[in-house]
Design a protein around this motif. Structure first.
Motif, short mmCIF file in Angstrom:
data_model
loop_
_atom_site.label_atom_id
_atom_site.label_comp_id
_atom_site.label_asym_id
_atom_site.label_seq_id
_atom_site.Cartn_x
_atom_site.Cartn_y
_atom_site.Cartn_z
N GLU A 8 0.81 -1.22 0.00
CA GLU A 8 0.00 0.00 0.00
C GLU A 8 0.84 1.27 0.00
OE1 GLU A 8 -2.22 -3.03 2.66
OE2 GLU A 8 -0.14 -2.49 2.13
N HIS A 9 2.13 1.14 0.35
CA HIS A 9 3.02 2.30 0.43
C HIS A 9 4.39 1.91 -0.12
CE1 HIS A 9 -0.04 4.20 2.96
NE2 HIS A 9 -0.03 3.13 3.72
N SER A 30 7.64 7.77 -8.48
CA SER A 30 6.68 7.42 -9.52
C SER A 30 7.40 7.16 -10.84
CB SER A 30 5.67 8.56 -9.71
OG SER A 30 4.95 8.80 -8.52
N GLU A 63 -0.79 1.93 -6.18
CA GLU A 63 0.65 2.06 -6.05
C GLU A 63 1.37 1.38 -7.22
OE1 GLU A 63 3.01 3.48 -3.07
OE2 GLU A 63 1.51 4.59 -4.22
N ARG A 77 1.15 3.75 -10.00
CA ARG A 77 2.00 4.94 -9.79
C ARG A 77 3.45 4.68 -10.13
NH1 ARG A 77 5.44 6.74 -6.09
NH2 ARG A 77 5.11 4.98 -4.67
#
Length: 221
Positions: free
Chosen positions: A114-115, A120, A144, A147
């Motif tokens: 999630e992180h 990017s 993510e 990204r």
């Protein structure tokens, strides 16, 4: 707290991390437990990733390195970044690749899907093998992945769905699904529409073993 209530509740990210670290040795038996069906599915994930061998690839939730082995063999001129929230499973994966002499172009990072701790648009390919059904919410992980992919990058993933055959479905719901939820805090999900929502294009969904395994792959425009 009653035992059944403990297993039915949602676990925190820290509890999930500790769970997979504590039971990393059991995770190594996953292929045997699934009668090697996951092993076959990993080969399909690899094929859908369409690797040339010179890409930079992020594997989200790399676990004990079974998918990592296949990716590292393909990426002799590229780079593989293995990311997992569990230090225990990541350690097993690192040892496995080192033993096979496949760790020369591989980095290991402890982090949650999630992180992702990357800028990017830095990866050519993102792979996520049987992890989107283990998190509380797959949407942040998919966002993510989008990204960190470059424009024109590709993703290939698989997760557990619901078997559609009546016999397989009965076995799944009565035996396998309870095992997954009790031991691994995971289970069947229906999330394929989230990839389009994230912005991926050319998204292809495949169902295998009568819907039990779901493969999704596509690209970033």
């Amino acid at each position: 707290m009653k035992l059944i209530e403990y297993f039915k509740r949602e676990r925190s990210p820290r509890e999930v991390r500790d769970l997979y670290t504590r039971w990393a040795w059991l995770y190594e038996l996953d292929d045997i437990i699934t009668l090697f069906s996951k092993k076959i599915c990993r080969l399909m994930i690899l094929e859908r990733a369409r690797l040339r061998g010179d890409e930079t690839v992020v594997e989200v939730a790399s676990g004990t390195g079974e998918m990592s082995k296949l990716l590292a063999k393909k990426l002799r001129r590229g780079r593989l970044i293995c990311v997992d929230v569990s230090p225990g499973t990541l350690t097993l994966g690192r040892r496995k690749l080192r033993r096979l002499k496949l760790d020369g172009n591989v980095d290991f990072v402890v982090a949650a899907g999630e992180h992702l701790p990357f800028p990017s648009r830095v990866f050519d390919v993102a792979v996520c093998c049987y992890a989107l059904d283990t998190v509380r919410d797959a949407w942040p992980v998919i966002k993510e992945m989008f990204r960190v992919l470059k424009s024109g990058g590709r993703f290939s993933t698989a997760y557990k769905g619901w078997a559609k055959n009546p016999i397989l479905s009965a076995v799944d719901r009565l035996v396998w699904e309870p095992y997954l939820r009790l031991v691994w805090n995971c289970g069947a999900v229906k999330i394929d529409g989230l990839f389009d929502r994230a912005g991926f294009k050319g998204v292809v969904k495949e169902e295998h073993l009568n819907g039990y395994y779901v493969l999704v792959h596509g690209g970033k425009p």
